[in-house]
Design a protein around this motif. Sequence first.
Motif, PDB file in Angstrom:
ATOM      1  N   SER A 223       0.846  -1.186   0.000  1.00  0.00           N
ATOM      2  CA  SER A 223       0.000   0.000   0.000  1.00  0.00           C
ATOM      3  C   SER A 223       0.880   1.234   0.000  1.00  0.00           C
ATOM      4  CB  SER A 223      -0.916   0.020   1.231  1.00  0.00           C
ATOM      5  OG  SER A 223      -0.142   0.106   2.415  1.00  0.00           O
ATOM      6  N   ALA A 224       0.239   2.379  -0.295  1.00  0.00           N
ATOM      7  CA  ALA A 224       0.981   3.635  -0.336  1.00  0.00           C
ATOM      8  C   ALA A 224       1.514   3.993   1.043  1.00  0.00           C
ATOM      9  CB  ALA A 224       0.082   4.750  -0.865  1.00  0.00           C
ATOM     10  N   ARG A 225       0.730   3.719   2.084  1.00  0.00           N
ATOM     11  CA  ARG A 225       1.204   4.078   3.425  1.00  0.00           C
ATOM     12  C   ARG A 225       2.387   3.207   3.840  1.00  0.00           C
ATOM     13  NH1 ARG A 225      -3.412   3.315   7.758  1.00  0.00           N
ATOM     14  NH2 ARG A 225      -4.763   3.913   6.020  1.00  0.00           N
ATOM     15  N   THR A 226       2.399   1.939   3.440  1.00  0.00           N
ATOM     16  CA  THR A 226       3.545   1.082   3.740  1.00  0.00           C
ATOM     17  C   THR A 226       4.778   1.552   2.984  1.00  0.00           C
ATOM     18  OG1 THR A 226       2.027  -0.786   4.050  1.00  0.00           O
ATOM     19  CG2 THR A 226       4.358  -1.292   3.812  1.00  0.00           C
ATOM     20  N   SER A 227       4.600   1.902   1.722  1.00  0.00           N
ATOM     21  CA  SER A 227       5.731   2.395   0.930  1.00  0.00           C
ATOM     22  C   SER A 227       6.277   3.691   1.512  1.00  0.00           C
ATOM     23  CB  SER A 227       5.299   2.615  -0.522  1.00  0.00           C
ATOM     24  OG  SER A 227       4.880   1.396  -1.119  1.00  0.00           O
ATOM     25  N   THR A 228       5.384   4.539   1.994  1.00  0.00           N
ATOM     26  CA  THR A 228       5.815   5.776   2.636  1.00  0.00           C
ATOM     27  C   THR A 228       6.650   5.489   3.873  1.00  0.00           C
ATOM     28  OG1 THR A 228       3.842   6.923   1.856  1.00  0.00           O
ATOM     29  CG2 THR A 228       4.994   7.897   3.718  1.00  0.00           C
ATOM     30  N   ALA A 229       6.169   4.567   4.713  1.00  0.00           N
ATOM     31  CA  ALA A 229       6.927   4.200   5.915  1.00  0.00           C
ATOM     32  C   ALA A 229       8.276   3.605   5.547  1.00  0.00           C
ATOM     33  CB  ALA A 229       6.115   3.214   6.754  1.00  0.00           C
ATOM     34  N   LEU A 230       8.316   2.813   4.482  1.00  0.00           N
ATOM     35  CA  LEU A 230       9.568   2.205   4.056  1.00  0.00           C
ATOM     36  C   LEU A 230      10.559   3.273   3.592  1.00  0.00           C
ATOM     37  CD1 LEU A 230      11.275  -0.263   3.499  1.00  0.00           C
ATOM     38  CD2 LEU A 230      10.085  -0.542   1.308  1.00  0.00           C
ATOM     39  N   LEU A 231      10.075   4.277   2.864  1.00  0.00           N
ATOM     40  CA  LEU A 231      10.951   5.373   2.448  1.00  0.00           C
ATOM     41  C   LEU A 231      11.536   6.093   3.662  1.00  0.00           C
ATOM     42  CD1 LEU A 231       9.350   7.218  -0.614  1.00  0.00           C
ATOM     43  CD2 LEU A 231      11.618   6.181  -0.462  1.00  0.00           C
ATOM     44  N   SER A 298       0.764   5.936   9.148  1.00  0.00           N
ATOM     45  CA  SER A 298      -0.641   5.610   9.443  1.00  0.00           C
ATOM     46  C   SER A 298      -1.371   6.791  10.068  1.00  0.00           C
ATOM     47  CB  SER A 298      -0.701   4.402  10.385  1.00  0.00           C
ATOM     48  OG  SER A 298      -0.214   3.239   9.755  1.00  0.00           O
ATOM     49  N   ALA A 299      -0.664   7.556  10.915  1.00  0.00           N
ATOM     50  CA  ALA A 299      -1.288   8.708  11.559  1.00  0.00           C
ATOM     51  C   ALA A 299      -1.741   9.736  10.534  1.00  0.00           C
ATOM     52  CB  ALA A 299      -0.325   9.349  12.557  1.00  0.00           C
ATOM     53  N   VAL A 300      -0.903   9.999   9.537  1.00  0.00           N
ATOM     54  CA  VAL A 300      -1.267  10.980   8.512  1.00  0.00           C
ATOM     55  C   VAL A 300      -2.476  10.506   7.733  1.00  0.00           C
ATOM     56  CG1 VAL A 300      -0.501  12.084   6.371  1.00  0.00           C
ATOM     57  CG2 VAL A 300       1.049  11.948   8.327  1.00  0.00           C
ATOM     58  N   TRP A 301      -2.529   9.207   7.388  1.00  0.00           N
ATOM     59  CA  TRP A 301      -3.685   8.687   6.651  1.00  0.00           C
ATOM     60  C   TRP A 301      -4.966   8.787   7.487  1.00  0.00           C
ATOM     61  CZ3 TRP A 301       0.513   7.464   3.752  1.00  0.00           C
ATOM     62  CH2 TRP A 301       0.303   7.325   2.374  1.00  0.00           C
ATOM     63  N   GLU A 302      -4.859   8.471   8.771  1.00  0.00           N
ATOM     64  CA  GLU A 302      -6.044   8.563   9.627  1.00  0.00           C
ATOM     65  C   GLU A 302      -6.507  10.009   9.746  1.00  0.00           C
ATOM     66  OE1 GLU A 302      -7.740   6.031  10.773  1.00  0.00           O
ATOM     67  OE2 GLU A 302      -6.319   4.647   9.859  1.00  0.00           O
ATOM     68  N   LEU A 303      -5.569  10.931   9.866  1.00  0.00           N
ATOM     69  CA  LEU A 303      -5.926  12.348   9.947  1.00  0.00           C
ATOM     70  C   LEU A 303      -6.612  12.806   8.668  1.00  0.00           C
ATOM     71  CD1 LEU A 303      -2.675  13.751  11.622  1.00  0.00           C
ATOM     72  CD2 LEU A 303      -4.957  13.684  12.659  1.00  0.00           C
ATOM     73  N   ALA A 304      -6.112  12.312   7.520  1.00  0.00           N
ATOM     74  CA  ALA A 304      -6.711  12.681   6.234  1.00  0.00           C
ATOM     75  C   ALA A 304      -8.121  12.124   6.104  1.00  0.00           C
ATOM     76  CB  ALA A 304      -5.838  12.183   5.087  1.00  0.00           C
ATOM     77  N   GLU A 305      -8.378  10.966   6.686  1.00  0.00           N
ATOM     78  CA  GLU A 305      -9.717  10.394   6.624  1.00  0.00           C
ATOM     79  C   GLU A 305     -10.686  11.159   7.510  1.00  0.00           C
ATOM     80  OE1 GLU A 305      -9.395   6.308   7.604  1.00  0.00           O
ATOM     81  OE2 GLU A 305      -8.519   5.723   5.692  1.00  0.00           O
ATOM     82  N   ILE A 306     -10.189  11.601   8.671  1.00  0.00           N
ATOM     83  CA  ILE A 306     -11.056  12.328   9.598  1.00  0.00           C
ATOM     84  C   ILE A 306     -11.345  13.740   9.074  1.00  0.00           C
ATOM     85  CG2 ILE A 306     -11.184  13.318  11.923  1.00  0.00           C
ATOM     86  CD1 ILE A 306      -9.511  10.926  12.875  1.00  0.00           C
ATOM     87  N   ALA A 307     -10.308  14.375   8.533  1.00  0.00           N
ATOM     88  CA  ALA A 307     -10.463  15.738   8.007  1.00  0.00           C
ATOM     89  C   ALA A 307      -9.953  15.773   6.568  1.00  0.00           C
ATOM     90  CB  ALA A 307      -9.688  16.729   8.881  1.00  0.00           C
ATOM     91  N   PRO A 308     -10.740  15.255   5.615  1.00  0.00           N
ATOM     92  CA  PRO A 308     -10.252  15.094   4.242  1.00  0.00           C
ATOM     93  C   PRO A 308      -9.961  16.395   3.520  1.00  0.00           C
ATOM     94  CG  PRO A 308     -12.585  14.609   4.380  1.00  0.00           C
ATOM     95  CD  PRO A 308     -12.116  14.757   5.776  1.00  0.00           C
ATOM     96  N   HIS A 309     -10.463  17.542   4.021  1.00  0.00           N
ATOM     97  CA  HIS A 309     -10.236  18.806   3.332  1.00  0.00           C
ATOM     98  C   HIS A 309      -9.144  19.630   3.986  1.00  0.00           C
ATOM     99  CE1 HIS A 309     -13.555  18.208   0.584  1.00  0.00           C
ATOM    100  NE2 HIS A 309     -14.260  17.752   1.611  1.00  0.00           N
ATOM    101  N   SER A 310      -8.357  19.007   4.878  1.00  0.00           N
ATOM    102  CA  SER A 310      -7.223  19.713   5.480  1.00  0.00           C
ATOM    103  C   SER A 310      -6.183  19.994   4.404  1.00  0.00           C
ATOM    104  CB  SER A 310      -6.604  18.869   6.590  1.00  0.00           C
ATOM    105  OG  SER A 310      -7.534  18.637   7.628  1.00  0.00           O
ATOM    106  N   THR A 311      -5.514  21.124   4.555  1.00  0.00           N
ATOM    107  CA  THR A 311      -4.429  21.441   3.629  1.00  0.00           C
ATOM    108  C   THR A 311      -3.204  20.632   3.995  1.00  0.00           C
ATOM    109  OG1 THR A 311      -3.584  23.246   5.003  1.00  0.00           O
ATOM    110  CG2 THR A 311      -5.316  23.786   3.391  1.00  0.00           C
ATOM    111  N   ALA A 312      -2.222  20.620   3.101  1.00  0.00           N
ATOM    112  CA  ALA A 312      -0.976  19.899   3.360  1.00  0.00           C
ATOM    113  C   ALA A 312      -0.289  20.438   4.609  1.00  0.00           C
ATOM    114  CB  ALA A 312      -0.049  20.004   2.147  1.00  0.00           C
TER     115      ALA A 312
END
Length: 438
Positions: A223-231, A298-312
């Motif tokens: 998954s993208a989140r796993t690849s991100t953690a690996l990077l 995982s934290a960033v993905w969860e935050l994006a799901e809770i607040a999908p319109h947050s800016t970067a």
Amino acid sequence: MGGHHHADVLVDPARRRRANLILWILLAPVGVLAFIATIMLWPSGDIAKSPLNDTFNTANGAELSTGTVTRTVNEVCPSSQGLDEVGGKELMCEISYVAPEAGGASFALEVPPETTQSRPLLAGDKIKYLDLSHTTDTSAPYVFVDFVRSTPLALLGIAYAAVVCMVARWRGLRALAGLAGGLFFIVSFMVPALLEGKSPMLVGLTTSTIVMFAALYFAHGFSARTSTALLGTLFGLGVTAAIATWATDAAALTGATEDSALTLSTVVPELSLSGLLLCGLLIAGMGVLNDVTITQSSAVWELAEIAPHSTARQLFASGMRIGRDHIASTVYTIAFAYAGAALPILVLVSLYDRPLMDTLTTGQMAEEVIRILVGSIGLVLAIPVTTAIAVAVVKATGSGGKGSGEVPGPGETAVSRSSGRRALRPAGARAAASPGTD
């Protein structure tokens, strides 16, 4: 609600594929290089599997045996029996009577006082002892060696596996399998390669990279989140390797501070002890790095799901608030872990009449201090880098922010289902699909 036409807020399939492609463009060369390095560094097997004799084979006829303690009493020490007859004095000590596992009569075994002071032998204890009864020297025919710890270790291992699988379920089982595979790779590749005199830095980096690729994807899925953690993990390993290389040279760490290291320098003279120390720093650091990077991703993905319109910027700030707490807890976790492992050394050096700074800069203590500092620096720097990569990937896949789609109505969050149809779910409910969901 059929009149609403909401865009996919959390997942844009085309952008998700593009983000995954970018991640693989970054990760694939590293994986290929690690695979090629594994082939080039793979041990040839020229080193004998048992270059050292058994440490207990001190005389012809000596045999390492096991037995069960039947009782422990305070009697005359067998080693001092008969001294009264020659003007000496017989001494009293704890004597344990042992029934050999192979069968035969029980015998008296004199146990060293340093053992009885810490853990007296009790009836039912299984022990290892050296049987010298068939040698020419029979003044002490049986010598205590150690306790047999197979049963408690096996029970703890089973309990650990059961708890992990019960709480983490299939992911926990996959993590345990990944751990077993990683340990197997370390034993079958890294250790023989080091014994053959291969570069410890290359061996350590190759081992940690291969293990992280396999363990992360096997435990957390592709998954993208796993690849991100690996990077983020690979970045942390690179920083750790660079700082460790400088620190071992600048601090003149030789690695020859323990008996085991001195034995290695004699048996395997081509092995660099300082390089071995460097390799150990990398292996010790990869587990902690994996922990913090997968958590941040995982934290960033969860935050994006809770607040999908947050800016970067908002996502990064929120992720770093979590990351700073993680840094604060993990840094002293590393320090206390090393301090606990080096506790006998700390107690011993405290008895010397020397300034604290002189004590900390001795070879053995300096190694522990540098392990803590190098591992902590790599860990701390990996957190903001992983968070930034996670935010970039989340936004690249269309997760919230401007341009990601029409804002849902009050109390609703738009999600994308695998069938491609749009559905609405009450706000606060977890999105059914998100970039990188395992």
